[in-house]
Scaffold this active site. Structure first.
Site, PDB file in Angstrom:
ATOM      1  N   GLU A   1     -59.262   3.958 -58.626  1.00 60.21           N
ATOM      2  CA  GLU A   1     -59.494   5.183 -59.385  1.00 60.21           C
ATOM      3  C   GLU A   1     -58.855   5.181 -60.756  1.00 60.21           C
ATOM      4  O   GLU A   1     -57.850   4.501 -60.990  1.00 60.21           O
ATOM      5  CB  GLU A   1     -59.080   6.441 -58.585  1.00 60.21           C
ATOM      6  CG  GLU A   1     -57.615   6.556 -58.334  1.00 60.21           C
ATOM      7  CD  GLU A   1     -57.211   7.866 -57.635  1.00 60.21           C
ATOM      8  OE1 GLU A   1     -58.021   8.454 -56.876  1.00 60.21           O
ATOM      9  OE2 GLU A   1     -56.075   8.310 -57.845  1.00 60.21           O
TER      10      GLU A   1
ATOM     11  N   TYR B   1     -61.908  12.457 -64.005  1.00 61.01           N
ATOM     12  CA  TYR B   1     -61.536  11.636 -62.850  1.00 61.01           C
ATOM     13  C   TYR B   1     -62.722  10.769 -62.458  1.00 61.01           C
ATOM     14  O   TYR B   1     -63.863  11.246 -62.398  1.00 61.01           O
ATOM     15  CB  TYR B   1     -61.140  12.541 -61.666  1.00 61.01           C
ATOM     16  CG  TYR B   1     -60.931  11.769 -60.380  1.00 61.01           C
ATOM     17  CD1 TYR B   1     -59.664  11.334 -60.005  1.00 61.01           C
ATOM     18  CD2 TYR B   1     -62.014  11.445 -59.554  1.00 61.01           C
ATOM     19  CE1 TYR B   1     -59.475  10.597 -58.849  1.00 61.01           C
ATOM     20  CE2 TYR B   1     -61.829  10.701 -58.391  1.00 61.01           C
ATOM     21  CZ  TYR B   1     -60.561  10.280 -58.046  1.00 61.01           C
ATOM     22  OH  TYR B   1     -60.381   9.547 -56.907  1.00 61.01           O
TER      23      TYR B   1
END
Ligand code: GDP
Ligand code: MN
Length: 379
Positions: free
Chosen positions: A189, A101
């Site tokens: 993101e 991530y």
């Protein structure tokens, strides 16, 4: 403003983030054609403004074009968290060895963008934050200095210990930050950021939210707005320059100025009521604006009374009163309405309202108390 994954992919790709090739289609036969063109395993992905599409069945791998068509046909029209899937992405699928991530949000506490990376990618990051917060590394970035190469390398090192993989990840980390700043995002993101078995790095999912206040600088991004993802009321409010937020109560509010709107909501609560909305009509108040505000509020079935609370500074109360009268002549509301106008030309406004047999309250307390009482009586 939210944008779709495919649009976020386009932006990131423009900054040099490695993105598997893809096309967006709204028909399952087209999905098959794209899969044929790509010529290997593909992933078919719902394009809706929510996360967790994978879990909801909105992300499916297909080995053959025929399978891609079948998946597209199942996903198109699917309901994911209340949103209907109108388009799917067909993308070249990558083999996944690891899922990481990488994301940036604006942190109000530190007043800075905060970079977050986690080796526990591919799953809901909120879940990681709640259960194993130690697995998320946070790095506030000084917006003046920006993200240094050393910062990027350090963040990448938290994800992968292999030096050449970490080097490729560091490049993505830097480019994601550039994209975040360059598009005035409030969030950017990549989840998952994938490393393949042969150690290639790919951004397989992308999410970018844009700061609404900066959209005027990005007509290209403004053009990405998907009207189908916005409720009718929200669209009308935005087009008319009204700030509208629906709430759960029954006292509808029409107010000018965000500060007064907040105060009005507090005073409604003080008198034991519940505001049905926040609505700031802003500086000027044409009859059209007033009509739209009234329409939006009366469109909410919970609303039992309407409170109009206006402070006339630059806004002239008589203009508001005329706008209100015109709006009501066009379309009566059918709900009790309490009006309080004070400030510039308030006396003239009072005369206009009286002429049209509309009741007005002198003070904010009086007006709010009345509106709360009227809502209660209707309930
Ligand atoms: P989200 O569920 O809305 O976050 O959608 P994602 O794009 O993140 O996809 C969900 C999951 O599907 C990912 O975490 C992967 O495990 C899987 N996935 C997505 N794209 C690919 C791909 O190209 N190849 C493989 N093998 N899995 C994928
Ligand atoms: Mn994802």
């Amino acid at each position: 403003m939210k944008i779709h994954e495919y649009q976020a992919r386009e932006i990131l790709s423009g900054y040099g983030v490695p993105i598997p090739r893809f096309e967006v289609v709204d028909d399952s036969r087209d999905a098959r054609r794209v899969a044929e063109k790509i010529g290997s395993m593909v992933v078919v992905k719902a394009q809706v403004h929510v996360g967790g599409r994978g879990k909801a069945g909105g992300v499916k791998l297909a080995q053959t074009p025929r399978e891609a068509e079948a998946h597209a046909s199942a996903i198109l029209g699917m309901d994911i968290k209340g949103l209907t899937v109108e388009r799917v992405m067909v993308a070249d699928a990558v083999d996944i060895d690891r899922e990481y991530y990488a994301g940036i949000v604006v942190d109000r506490a530190t007043k800075r963008p905060v970079y977050m990376v986690s080796a526990a990618g591919g799953v809901d990051i909120e879940e990681v934050a709640a259960t194993t917060p130690e697995r998320i590394h946070k790095h506030p970035v000084d917006p003046e200095d920006g993200l240094s190469e050393a910062d990027a390398q350090e963040l990448a090192g938290k994800l992968d210990a292999r030096p050449h993989v970490a080097r490729d990840i560091a490049v993505v980390v830097e480019k994601l930050y550039e994209a975040f700043i360059g598009s005035d995002a409030s969030l950017a993101e990549i989840n998952p950021l994938v490393v393949t078995p042969d150690e290639q790095v790919w951004a397989v999912d992308a999410k970018i939210n844009i700061d609404d206040n900066a959209l005027f600088r990005h007509p290209d991004i403004e053009a990405m707005r998907d009207p189908s993802s916005e409720t009718d009321e929200l669209r009308r409010a935005r087009e008319m320059g009204l700030s509208y937020i629906k709430l759960e109560g029954d006292v509808g509010c029409i107010v000018n100025g965000a500060g007064l709107a907040m105060t009005t909501m507090d005073v409604i609560k003080y008198y034991g009521g519940e505001p049905a909305n926040f609505l700031d009509i802003g500086g000027s108040s044409s009859p059209e604006k007033m009509q739209t505000a009234i329409d939006i509020i009366t469109g909410d079935p919970n609303v039992k009374s309407i409170l109009l609370n206006i402070f006339g500074g630059i806004t002239r109360c008589d203009d508001v009163a005329r706008g209100l009268v015109a709006a009501l002549e066009e379309q009566p509301v059918g709900l009790p309405l309490v009006v309080r106008l004070t400030g510039t030309n308030a006396e003239e406004a009072g005369r206009i309202l009286a002429e049209h047999e509309m009741e007005s309250a002198e003070t904010m307390d009086e007006a709010v108390e009345k509106a709360v009482e009227l809502a209660r009586r209707q309930a």
